[in-house]
Design an enzyme around this catalytic site. Structure first.
Site, short mmCIF file in Angstrom:
data_model
loop_
_atom_site.label_atom_id
_atom_site.label_comp_id
_atom_site.label_asym_id
_atom_site.label_seq_id
_atom_site.Cartn_x
_atom_site.Cartn_y
_atom_site.Cartn_z
N LEU A 108 0.81 -1.21 0.00
CA LEU A 108 0.00 0.00 0.00
C LEU A 108 0.85 1.27 0.00
O LEU A 108 0.34 2.37 0.22
CB LEU A 108 -0.95 -0.04 1.19
CG LEU A 108 -1.82 -1.31 1.25
CD1 LEU A 108 -2.74 -1.27 2.44
CD2 LEU A 108 -2.59 -1.52 -0.04
N CYS A 109 2.12 1.11 -0.27
CA CYS A 109 3.06 2.24 -0.31
C CYS A 109 3.07 2.84 -1.72
O CYS A 109 3.08 2.12 -2.71
CB CYS A 109 4.44 1.67 0.06
SG CYS A 109 5.78 2.86 0.12
N HIS A 110 3.03 4.17 -1.80
CA HIS A 110 2.99 4.85 -3.10
C HIS A 110 4.38 4.92 -3.73
O HIS A 110 5.38 5.05 -3.03
CB HIS A 110 2.47 6.28 -2.92
CG HIS A 110 1.03 6.36 -2.53
ND1 HIS A 110 0.63 6.25 -1.22
CD2 HIS A 110 -0.11 6.51 -3.26
CE1 HIS A 110 -0.70 6.35 -1.16
NE2 HIS A 110 -1.17 6.50 -2.39
N MET A 163 8.63 5.20 4.65
CA MET A 163 8.77 3.77 4.35
C MET A 163 10.03 3.51 3.52
O MET A 163 10.63 2.45 3.64
CB MET A 163 7.53 3.25 3.61
CG MET A 163 6.26 3.28 4.45
SD MET A 163 6.46 2.81 6.22
CE MET A 163 7.14 1.16 6.10
N GLU A 164 10.41 4.49 2.72
CA GLU A 164 11.65 4.34 1.96
C GLU A 164 12.85 4.34 2.90
O GLU A 164 13.80 3.56 2.72
CB GLU A 164 11.77 5.48 0.93
CG GLU A 164 10.88 5.31 -0.30
CD GLU A 164 9.39 5.54 -0.01
OE1 GLU A 164 9.05 6.14 1.03
OE2 GLU A 164 8.56 5.10 -0.83
N ASP A 204 23.37 -11.18 6.40
CA ASP A 204 23.72 -12.19 5.40
C ASP A 204 25.23 -12.38 5.30
O ASP A 204 25.72 -13.51 5.17
CB ASP A 204 23.16 -11.75 4.04
CG ASP A 204 23.46 -12.74 2.92
OD1 ASP A 204 23.44 -13.96 3.18
OD2 ASP A 204 23.71 -12.30 1.79
#
Lengths: 169, 169, 169, 169, 169, 169
Positions: free
Chosen positions: C85-87, C123-124, C138
């Site tokens: 739902l992130c633009h 969010m980025e 990792d």
């Protein structure tokens, strides 16, 4: 179940279109899985000013060869998404190495790819070199616009029905 | 065809650069394929207000845990595209489960990944948890900005040369 | 053209389904474009042995923080592909910095994202930190399996209708 | 290592959530690898004007069927990235063929996919047809807005436990 | 700087090739940015048994419509990566709604997309419907193989030079 | 809100790490949006046999130049995903043209990219040429392994603070 396996372009009505030259993957379902390796090379000719900046780690965007190496490894894993008729493979290894070529003010790039599978990994090696070269270009373009990427070719491959290959020239 | 298999950083001129610490994947061509499983966990600490909204399905953007679960499954399948040195694998299964942790106003996340292959699936499980957690965050951030993602770790793994592992603390 | 703009869940027959809690993006078509910045942080707790290996660049896979940084930048650009739902946004900048936290044998990560647009870039920034942290994990997992990723949160944001925010605790 | 293999939704506290209907992949770790093939079909009903333009290669954007074919092949390779619960497979072949259906002013599309693996390739064939159809639509939409995509279905499949299937109607 | 702006197929030597019908994007650099909306619809005809299973949330893989909705939203954001000649856009909103069509044992799908830009968002709406429909298919295919996806078309669009459109039949 | 805008490597403890040469994007938030164009070129030297096969459309995999063109357009749209420090842009146009260079048994490739934005589109043009060249290579490699990709460079660019550029040699 014969007609499932017959290529659709032999079915009536479809053949003439496909004979007009549209694209098809090679069907690798009859090939046997073997160990496969490919080595590709390429060169980024930077010109003296940009070459010195890369060599002396003076490029403002960061350590060019490390960024290029990582981009190349990620690029190799994307080859089948970028090249329409290239098959998916599970790469066992991707290695990318650089040589500072003082004589030509160039970065020489070499990529090795490995898999165990029914299709070769030349395109993964070539893509690794290409994306690494483009990344070098991207990071140096503020220093010089006269950079040129060239000499991208397959150096050697092993495995598969067509046997081993090593470039002679 | 020995020199194809020798790593390029042993070739003259290339070695010193690679010894400067650049990145390389682990060559898994000599590993044998086994069944492999990994379990990873993580936690999204929402604070009371956002926790109640998630629990009671009052978040305006939708059912948070379902969206997070699907995002986590898709994220697991993208691990090798996101993590530069992570190998491609064909996942046989990804499962993501949530626990509503009332005591800490948190969502506890657990992901299990499975494959049959020459490399483990820890990073796929960790990526599944991460993307699920970020999705919870994204859907709740209009309710609270004090959300925190934490406690992301491997709980257990099975298969592969290094044997089984189970976190003890 | 009013009924085009009315959300489909108000149309007869569709409403009850959507009211069951399915997912929707926030419609940002009425928002105005402003300069927006976000800062997110996170921590990878490595344990002493892996911490020393990262600090002294002894990790066999390469220079951990450089690879993590690049993975984080690429991850930020993928946020809207990973989070349902992130633009989409056009990021003007992503910066990722690391601090070697000797006291906690941890790597502290900080990401800053910038855009000019109708939606924020939290969010980025959070995705950048997550992918950078997963990459550290990792690259160090062969040294230790007891690594933990935590403390991922928004530190500050500016721009947008909700105004500036700075975490206080 | 029994409890690793037990699905997490049987663990206490997690079960009720998952029983609310959240998503899960099918665990294919117990399935055996066999040769698998799928054939899917679909139709783009163009209307007479757009049909003639495609047939006579008068569409300004280029040779519609060739672009659609390549998009379809690339789309098949992306199926597991697009469909949340679809497993990754290594496709051995994707073939896409078109038939100019004069009677209905339509393009009939057929895709065949092949793999050797533990899961079928129906979704790859269906995705190939869908993306090819959307590409035809995209290239013709300036000529007509009344284009309709339909009749997308599985025609046949072979391999796997459920045996061969051939659509009868 | 005129000859930069002249299309390359007018340069000598290149023209004849491009006139053979190869693909090109539409140059939108002269278009003005406006608010744009598109509504697309489609239908998945499930047959009675699968329809009841979806309606009653008895599909083993999870809540079909929620998974389909999220896949459709993510798919809309990928349209320009999937469709070769489709332009990148920044979507301001994607909404996907479902209607349980008892009479036809079908799921009716509707997607609305919005942007402010120089190019329309029909393909994003059509892609959203397609990927949502394929996801429904994927989740129900173990119940029935006779599922059919159809009736995918543009219902309405607003914005842009060509003006508003509303399907009449 | 000054300290948000100060780069994190000026904060105490972080600076020395970043000064060791790690990667950073260029912050384009202070740049103004202008019309920007770039033209890049490259060459695939096929050798006579493969050149004739391409020219006469005898390559078994399909019409080489059409597939290469589409791959190049899609590749241009992926530049910022492939090149770590490259910014996302909304391309207004990508055009790729080919010239059959009989004298050198080569395919000459030219790509033009356009945007309205705060950052140039050289890398998109260079990536378009690279991916198109790799696609030509992939489709011809069964005919000859001695193919070489070279002469990839920027021919011209317009727009942006640094002004117009046109290669002189």
């Amino acid at each position: 179940m014969t007609d499932l396996d017959s290529p659709p372009h032999h079915a009536s009505g479809l053949s003439h279109l496909d004979e007009q030259g549209r694209a098809r993957m090679v069907d690798i379902s009859a090939k046997t899985a073997t160990s496969r390796t490919a080595v590709a090379t390429g060169q980024v000719r930077l010109g003296e000013r940009a070459f010195v900046a890369v060599r002396d780690q003076q490029i403002q965007k960061g350590d060019v060869l490390t960024v290029a190496q990582i981009a190349g490894v990620l690029g190799a894993k994307q080859a089948s998404r970028l090249l329409p008729l290239c098959h998916d493979v599970l790469l066992q290894n991707v290695e990318i190495a650089f040589e500072l070529n003082e004589a030509e003010s160039a970065i020489d790039i070499r990529a090795i790819t490995k898999t165990e599978g029914a299709t070769g990994v030349e395109m993964e090696a070539m893509t690794a070199v290409s994306i690494a070269a483009l990344t070098v270009y991207d990071m140096c373009k503020s220093v010089s616009k006269d950079i040129e990427i060239g000499s991208m070719r397959l150096l050697a491959k092993s495995g598969g029905r067509s046997g081993d290959y090593r470039r002679t020239n």
